[in-house]
Design a protein around this motif. Structure first.
Motif, PDB file in Angstrom:
ATOM      1  N   MET A  99       0.842  -1.192   0.000  1.00 13.32           N
ATOM      2  CA  MET A  99       0.000   0.000   0.000  1.00 13.32           C
ATOM      3  C   MET A  99       0.878   1.243   0.000  1.00 13.32           C
ATOM      4  SD  MET A  99      -3.106  -1.031   0.116  1.00 13.32           S
ATOM      5  CE  MET A  99      -3.343  -2.730  -0.260  1.00 13.32           C
TER       6      MET A  99
ATOM      7  N   ARG B  38      -8.218   4.871   8.002  1.00 14.62           N
ATOM      8  CA  ARG B  38      -8.243   3.428   8.168  1.00 14.62           C
ATOM      9  C   ARG B  38      -7.257   2.791   7.199  1.00 14.62           C
ATOM     10  NH1 ARG B  38     -13.583   2.156   9.528  1.00 14.62           N
ATOM     11  NH2 ARG B  38     -14.172   2.842   7.486  1.00 14.62           N
ATOM     12  N   LYS B  39      -7.212   3.378   6.020  1.00 15.78           N
ATOM     13  CA  LYS B  39      -6.373   2.786   4.986  1.00 15.78           C
ATOM     14  C   LYS B  39      -4.915   3.212   5.129  1.00 15.78           C
ATOM     15  CE  LYS B  39      -6.596   1.991   0.078  1.00 15.78           C
ATOM     16  NZ  LYS B  39      -7.083   2.524  -1.180  1.00 15.78           N
TER      17      LYS B  39
ATOM     18  N   LEU C  80       4.860  -5.711  -4.938  1.00 21.76           N
ATOM     19  CA  LEU C  80       4.007  -6.037  -3.792  1.00 21.76           C
ATOM     20  C   LEU C  80       2.549  -5.669  -4.037  1.00 21.76           C
ATOM     21  CD1 LEU C  80       4.091  -7.246  -0.976  1.00 21.76           C
ATOM     22  CD2 LEU C  80       4.560  -4.984  -0.056  1.00 21.76           C
ATOM     23  N   ASN C  81       2.313  -4.568  -4.726  1.00 20.87           N
ATOM     24  CA  ASN C  81       0.938  -4.075  -4.828  1.00 20.87           C
ATOM     25  C   ASN C  81       0.304  -4.199  -6.197  1.00 20.87           C
ATOM     26  OD1 ASN C  81       0.639  -2.935  -2.054  1.00 20.87           O
ATOM     27  ND2 ASN C  81       2.422  -1.794  -2.733  1.00 20.87           N
ATOM     28  N   ARG C  82       1.104  -4.438  -7.228  1.00 22.05           N
ATOM     29  CA  ARG C  82       0.525  -4.481  -8.554  1.00 22.05           C
ATOM     30  C   ARG C  82       0.904  -5.752  -9.307  1.00 22.05           C
ATOM     31  NH1 ARG C  82      -2.131  -1.455  -6.625  1.00 22.05           N
ATOM     32  NH2 ARG C  82      -2.920   0.566  -7.253  1.00 22.05           N
TER      33      ARG C  82
ATOM     34  N   GLY D 134       0.375 -10.022  -4.543  1.00 19.20           N
ATOM     35  CA  GLY D 134      -0.965 -10.439  -4.111  1.00 19.20           C
ATOM     36  C   GLY D 134      -0.899 -11.752  -3.359  1.00 19.20           C
ATOM     37  N   ASN D 135      -0.126 -12.676  -3.880  1.00 19.47           N
ATOM     38  CA  ASN D 135       0.045 -13.966  -3.208  1.00 19.47           C
ATOM     39  C   ASN D 135       0.809 -13.805  -1.903  1.00 19.47           C
ATOM     40  OD1 ASN D 135      -1.300 -15.197  -5.292  1.00 19.47           O
ATOM     41  ND2 ASN D 135       0.547 -15.871  -6.350  1.00 19.47           N
TER      42      ASN D 135
ATOM     43  N   TYR E 168       0.892 -11.278   0.222  1.00 22.14           N
ATOM     44  CA  TYR E 168       0.004 -10.798   1.293  1.00 22.14           C
ATOM     45  C   TYR E 168      -0.831 -11.934   1.862  1.00 22.14           C
ATOM     46  CZ  TYR E 168       0.595  -5.713   0.670  1.00 22.14           C
ATOM     47  OH  TYR E 168       1.084  -4.442   0.654  1.00 22.14           O
ATOM     48  N   VAL E 169      -1.415 -12.745   0.972  1.00 26.60           N
ATOM     49  CA  VAL E 169      -2.334 -13.786   1.445  1.00 26.60           C
ATOM     50  C   VAL E 169      -1.568 -14.875   2.204  1.00 26.60           C
ATOM     51  CG1 VAL E 169      -4.044 -15.505   0.759  1.00 26.60           C
ATOM     52  CG2 VAL E 169      -3.969 -13.297  -0.387  1.00 26.60           C
TER      53      VAL E 169
ATOM     54  N   ASP F 141      -0.776 -13.536   5.572  1.00 25.13           N
ATOM     55  CA  ASP F 141      -1.990 -13.297   6.345  1.00 25.13           C
ATOM     56  C   ASP F 141      -2.531 -14.611   6.898  1.00 25.13           C
ATOM     57  OD1 ASP F 141      -4.420 -12.502   7.344  1.00 25.13           O
ATOM     58  OD2 ASP F 141      -4.924 -11.227   5.653  1.00 25.13           O
ATOM     59  N   ASN F 142      -2.666 -15.603   6.031  1.00 20.87           N
ATOM     60  CA  ASN F 142      -3.299 -16.856   6.421  1.00 20.87           C
ATOM     61  C   ASN F 142      -2.865 -17.958   5.463  1.00 20.87           C
ATOM     62  OD1 ASN F 142      -5.051 -18.939   7.050  1.00 20.87           O
ATOM     63  ND2 ASN F 142      -6.764 -17.568   7.449  1.00 20.87           N
TER      64      ASN F 142
ATOM     65  N   GLY G 241       1.387 -10.414   6.434  1.00 28.02           N
ATOM     66  CA  GLY G 241       0.077 -10.039   5.926  1.00 28.02           C
ATOM     67  C   GLY G 241      -0.151  -8.551   5.787  1.00 28.02           C
ATOM     68  N   ARG G 242       0.726  -7.780   6.387  1.00 28.02           N
ATOM     69  CA  ARG G 242       0.545  -6.333   6.328  1.00 28.02           C
ATOM     70  C   ARG G 242       1.917  -5.683   6.217  1.00 28.02           C
ATOM     71  NH1 ARG G 242      -3.964  -4.262   9.968  1.00 28.02           N
ATOM     72  NH2 ARG G 242      -2.882  -5.404  11.586  1.00 28.02           N
TER      73      ARG G 242
ATOM     74  N   ARG H 246      -9.640  -1.361  13.875  1.00 28.29           N
ATOM     75  CA  ARG H 246     -10.395  -2.204  14.810  1.00 28.29           C
ATOM     76  C   ARG H 246      -9.521  -3.273  15.444  1.00 28.29           C
ATOM     77  NH1 ARG H 246     -15.791  -3.830  11.869  1.00 28.29           N
ATOM     78  NH2 ARG H 246     -16.269  -4.673  13.889  1.00 28.29           N
TER      79      ARG H 246
END
Lengths: 294, 339
Positions: free
Chosen positions: B1, B27-28, B203-205, B210-211, B213-214, B217-218, B284-285, B339
């Motif tokens: 991001m 938030r973003k 990382l972002n495009r 995309g992979n 991050y996922v 993350d999980n 993940g972030r 949150r």
């Protein structure tokens, strides 16, 4: 989808994989075995799914439901047995290959990446990208936005394609997973405990959505502990018990009360003797079950 | 991001909407806004404390040379960390890559071939890390502690512990391309900016990001969705190895000398740049922009402290305090807005 009673007994000899282009039977598993570390999880399981059919898959914890669907989705490979998609045998199925073949899964909650924006969750594993691998994020955001308003019914202004999953309710998460399956034109949608953690209203919406799958001529496997939910949406019910198919019948053959009795009987005996109305079939069913035990 | 793009506020005319648009933006981009504010505050502080130093362009030219050495690696390291892994072996890869450079350049007298050899050795070292981690299934933290010693040890054995003079590379166009100063601007910094852009795009495009991050993350999700987890993680380690080799060459060519202990001392600045930039140690972030600003901050702190009139002894303490403050800001902002 009305003559499945017989299929329980003689599925192997019945309508086998024909040379047809698009057979009625979009998925068939024959004699599938799977074990994990010496524990036999599936034993000689026959399973099939027809076009436009919703099959309810019932069974206790550890009955092998999850393993069965994970074989269909390519996550696990069977130790033995055949897997046919549209009548064509498929070997060494992988997750990407299964998705290509039109299998989409709505897993409980665990198939969402929590910290990621909605658009990435929709397109995970199949990003819109060019040959160099560069993604068209703008397009993915726009599609996500459209899906959110048209399919998921997300109207809140707080939710955008860039919102992370952490900000969603249980129902919204399930909606996201379902829309992901629908957007990619899945032929078979597998719903693994989709009502878990949902409110009553959200559950109602989900069941309506499953009806919608059939109306579109697609198929679904609906797995749930709650057989009220299963009974209300399924055309045919398959009960797994300790890794074996204990029963397989069209829903109309039994009332909900009978289904409860059947489930009770299977839980205590491991199989189901349909002595109530169709005594003739009981031999067949028993044969299947005893044949497995040998 | 990145802060390069902004979210579209939801269309509404009420007051509340403006507020929600602002909170939407925060938030973003909370992390990015936080690190940018911290960076500006730090810079203003140094300007007040040491106007003679931070008011001239000399210090910035110096930063332009020193920051990229760890900044370039921090970029690729950011992606490794977003994937939930870590690489602690890169300081040793910097040196091992230079062994490749010295050998090939010695044999052929062609600097370009030496550069290619070094990058190749860096890639091989990264591949080795990635293979051991994914094939044997060991935590990257443990494996790269091991390979840090392994690669350093290999380097010492291969060059028998002695340094190599690289004076003969002077004047070579390839050297100019890596560490020259066209228009007085250090090439290192241009490379740093270029690699930052590359890392952002990856990382972002790019699918790879995309992979990434996922996976971070999980992993379960990644597996269920059919993402090539093993391949992605290996590629990230290879990229980090290549970045380390590049940085090692820049450092060596700049001082026209290769010491086998090259890179020691860069481990913590590179890691600090990533974490100060707001990338989550849990994966993940992460933010490439954050790492860029983080590297600028980390690189400026030692000079800033000394120029402010404090003794060099203060450096470590203040350095640590600033890192702690920065990551605390991220944690608070994230809880407040995400949150």
């Amino acid at each position: 989808m009305t003559t499945q009673r017989a299929a329980t007994g003689d599925a192997p000899a019945g309508e086998g994989p024909g040379p047809r282009q698009r057979s009625l039977r979009c998925l068939e598993m024959k004699g599938v075995y799977k074990s994990f570390g010496g524990v036999q999880v599936l034993q000689d399981v026959d399973f099939h799914l027809d076009r436009g059919e919703v099959v309810g898959l019932l069974g206790d914890n550890g009955a092998g439901k999850s393993t069965l669907i994970k074989i269909i989705t390519g996550y696990h490979q069977p130790d033995q047995g055949r897997l046919l998609f549209d009548g064509q045998e498929v070997h060494d199925l992988t997750v990407p290959r299964a998705r290509e073949l039109g299998v989409e899964t709505v897993y409980q909650e665990r198939a969402l990446a929590e910290l990621q924006p909605l658009w990435r969750n929709i397109f995970v594993g199949r990003y819109i990208s060019n040959r160099l691998g560069l993604m068209d994020v703008g397009q993915m955001r726009r599609i996500t936005e459209r899906l959110m308003s048209e399919e998921m019914g997300f109207t809140s202004a707080v939710l955008t394609p860039d919102t992370t999953v952490t900000g969603l309710s249980g129902g919204e998460r399930q909606g996201l997973a379902i829309v992901r399956a629908l957007h990619f034109e899945a032929e078979m949608i597998i719903l693994d405990e989709p009502t878990m953690g949902l409110s009553l209203k959200e559950t109602e919406k989900l069941l309506k959505f499953v009806d919608g799958i059939r109306d579109k001529g697609k198929s679904a496997v609906f797995i749930d502990h709650n057989f009220f939910h299963v009974y209300s949406v399924a055309d045919r019910i398959v009960v797994l018990d300790r890794g074996m198919v204990a029963a397989d019948f069209p829903k109309e053959q039994h009332t909900l009360n009978e289904l409860m009795d059947i489930m009770r009987e299977i839980a205590s005996t491991g199989h189901f003797e349909p002595d109530r109305s169709k005594a003739a079939a009981s031999d067949e069913a028993a044969n299947v079950i005893h044949g497995v035990a040998e | 991001m990145t802060a390069a793009e902004t979210s579209v506020p939801p269309p509404s005319t009420r007051d509340q909407a403006t507020r929600s648009a602002l909170s939407d933006f925060m938030r973003k981009w909370a992390s990015q806004v936080g690190i940018t504010v911290a960076f500006v505050l730090l810079w203003v502080l140094f300007m007040i404390m040491a106007p003679n130093t931070f008011g001239t362009d000399l210090i910035y030219k110096s930063f332009g040379q020193t920051i990229p050495y760890f900044g370039i690696i921090a970029m690729m390291l950011t992606m490794v960390i977003v994937a939930g892994d870590i690489d602690l072996s890169f300081p040793s890869v910097m040196a091992l890559g230079m062994v490749g450079f010295v050998w090939v350049w010695d044999a052929t007298d062609i600097v370009l071939l030496g550069v290619i050899a070094a990058i190749g050795v860096g890639a091989a070292a990264g591949l080795f890390n990635g293979l051991v981690i994914t094939m044997i299934g060991l935590p990257s933290l443990v494996v790269t502690i091991g390979t840090q010693f392994l690669f350093r040890g290999l380097t010492l054995v291969l060059v028998a512990g002695s340094s190599t003079v690289l004076a003969a590379t002077r004047g070579d166009p390839v050297r100019e391309l890596l560490v020259g100063k066209p228009f007085g601007l250090p090439m290192e910094f241009l490379w740093f900016v270029g690699i930052t852009v590359l890392a952002w795009v990856l990382l972002n495009r790019h699918r790879l990001g995309g992979n990434t991050y996922v996976i971070g993350d999980n992993t379960q999700t990644a597996r269920l969705m059919g993402i090539p987890i093993r391949r992605t993680r290996i590629i990230l380690f290879v990229l980090t190895g290549m970045a380390a080799a590049l940085a090692g060459m820049m450092m060596s060519l700049q001082v026209v000398n290769f010491y086998p202990n090259l890179g020691s001392g860069l481990l913590l600045p590179a890691l600090a740049a990533v974490f100060v930039g707001g990338t989550s140690v849990f994966g993940g972030r992460g933010s490439v922009y954050g790492t860029f600003i983080g590297a600028l901050m980390i690189g400026a702190i030692p000079a800033g402290i000394v120029a402010s009139g404090l003794t060099d002894f203060w450096t470590g303490a203040i350095y640590g305090a600033i890192i702690l403050i920065a990551i605390s800001i991220h944690a608070v902002l994230q809880r407040r807005f995400q949150r």
